[in-house]
Design a protein around this motif. Sequence first.
Motif, mmCIF file in Angstrom:
data_model
loop_
_atom_site.group_PDB
_atom_site.id
_atom_site.type_symbol
_atom_site.label_atom_id
_atom_site.label_comp_id
_atom_site.label_asym_id
_atom_site.label_seq_id
_atom_site.Cartn_x
_atom_site.Cartn_y
_atom_site.Cartn_z
ATOM 1 N N PHE A 85 0.835 -1.196 0.000
ATOM 2 C CA PHE A 85 0.000 0.000 0.000
ATOM 3 C C PHE A 85 0.873 1.251 0.000
ATOM 4 C CE2 PHE A 85 -2.037 3.350 2.589
ATOM 5 C CZ PHE A 85 -3.118 3.647 1.769
ATOM 6 N N PHE A 86 1.887 1.272 0.866
ATOM 7 C CA PHE A 86 2.749 2.446 0.945
ATOM 8 C C PHE A 86 3.646 2.574 -0.279
ATOM 9 C CE2 PHE A 86 1.676 2.368 5.542
ATOM 10 C CZ PHE A 86 1.050 3.599 5.557
ATOM 11 N N ASP A 87 4.004 1.458 -0.918
ATOM 12 C CA ASP A 87 4.724 1.529 -2.191
ATOM 13 C C ASP A 87 3.864 2.249 -3.226
ATOM 14 O OD1 ASP A 87 6.935 0.219 -1.176
ATOM 15 O OD2 ASP A 87 6.386 -1.739 -2.033
ATOM 16 N N CYS A 88 2.579 1.933 -3.231
ATOM 17 C CA CYS A 88 1.641 2.590 -4.140
ATOM 18 C C CYS A 88 1.562 4.088 -3.835
ATOM 19 C CB CYS A 88 0.276 1.929 -4.031
ATOM 20 S SG CYS A 88 -0.966 2.622 -5.126
ATOM 21 N N VAL A 89 1.449 4.424 -2.557
ATOM 22 C CA VAL A 89 1.388 5.833 -2.148
ATOM 23 C C VAL A 89 2.669 6.561 -2.572
ATOM 24 C CG1 VAL A 89 1.341 7.394 -0.148
ATOM 25 C CG2 VAL A 89 -0.207 5.427 -0.252
ATOM 26 N N ASP A 90 3.819 5.916 -2.373
ATOM 27 C CA ASP A 90 5.090 6.531 -2.772
ATOM 28 C C ASP A 90 5.123 6.771 -4.277
ATOM 29 O OD1 ASP A 90 5.914 6.487 -0.137
ATOM 30 O OD2 ASP A 90 7.154 4.683 -0.371
ATOM 31 N N GLY A 91 4.583 5.842 -5.050
ATOM 32 C CA GLY A 91 4.522 6.017 -6.506
ATOM 33 C C GLY A 91 3.676 7.217 -6.892
ATOM 34 N N ILE A 92 2.551 7.386 -6.219
ATOM 35 C CA ILE A 92 1.697 8.550 -6.478
ATOM 36 C C ILE A 92 2.455 9.831 -6.158
ATOM 37 C CG2 ILE A 92 -0.368 9.788 -5.685
ATOM 38 C CD1 ILE A 92 -1.598 6.941 -5.169
ATOM 39 N N ASN A 93 3.129 9.848 -5.001
ATOM 40 C CA ASN A 93 3.872 11.043 -4.600
ATOM 41 C C ASN A 93 5.002 11.374 -5.569
ATOM 42 O OD1 ASN A 93 2.277 11.569 -2.369
ATOM 43 N ND2 ASN A 93 3.527 10.323 -1.015
ATOM 44 N N GLU A 94 5.705 10.344 -6.053
ATOM 45 C CA GLU A 94 6.785 10.567 -7.016
ATOM 46 C C GLU A 94 6.229 11.128 -8.319
ATOM 47 O OE1 GLU A 94 9.077 6.963 -7.458
ATOM 48 O OE2 GLU A 94 9.386 6.844 -5.289
ATOM 49 N N MET A 100 5.032 18.419 -10.759
ATOM 50 C CA MET A 100 5.273 19.751 -10.195
ATOM 51 C C MET A 100 6.602 20.326 -10.697
ATOM 52 S SD MET A 100 2.724 20.699 -8.378
ATOM 53 C CE MET A 100 3.328 21.950 -7.288
ATOM 54 N N ARG A 101 7.642 19.493 -10.758
ATOM 55 C CA ARG A 101 8.941 19.956 -11.247
ATOM 56 C C ARG A 101 8.835 20.375 -12.707
ATOM 57 N NH1 ARG A 101 10.994 15.654 -8.030
ATOM 58 N NH2 ARG A 101 11.181 14.326 -9.863
ATOM 59 N N ALA A 102 8.111 19.587 -13.494
ATOM 60 C CA ALA A 102 7.944 19.913 -14.910
ATOM 61 C C ALA A 102 7.178 21.218 -15.078
ATOM 62 C CB ALA A 102 7.205 18.769 -15.618
ATOM 63 N N ALA A 103 6.160 21.438 -14.253
ATOM 64 C CA ALA A 103 5.375 22.664 -14.330
ATOM 65 C C ALA A 103 6.218 23.881 -13.928
ATOM 66 C CB ALA A 103 4.145 22.568 -13.449
#
Length: 106
Positions: A85-94, A100-103
């Motif tokens: 579950f937290f791996d999934c959350v980390d993927g979303i955050n990445e 955000m960096r691209a924007a």
Amino acid sequence: MRLSRSKAVLRAQVIKSLAHPSRIQMVAALESGEMCVCELAEVVGADMSTVSKHLALLKAAGLVSVEKRGLNQYYRLKCPCLAGFFDCVDGINESQSKMMRAACAR
């Protein structure tokens, strides 16, 4: 798939029990094995009383179990699936971070 209201409420209760950085740190630490309250207090940088309260919430949600040995209580993770579950959350955050960096680079 339709989800019943009662099942949604139960899922929300489990997720709410994780909704604190210290509890997330404790769950991550418990992925490597059982730990006593004093060890978890070191992990999160809080006093044992505060950690015990957090652990009580995790226990009530069915995420951890506890075993008393002598004067110490040892906690273990009951749900190893939380790592996924937290791996999934980390993927979303990445992904969000990259967007955000691209924007900002424009």
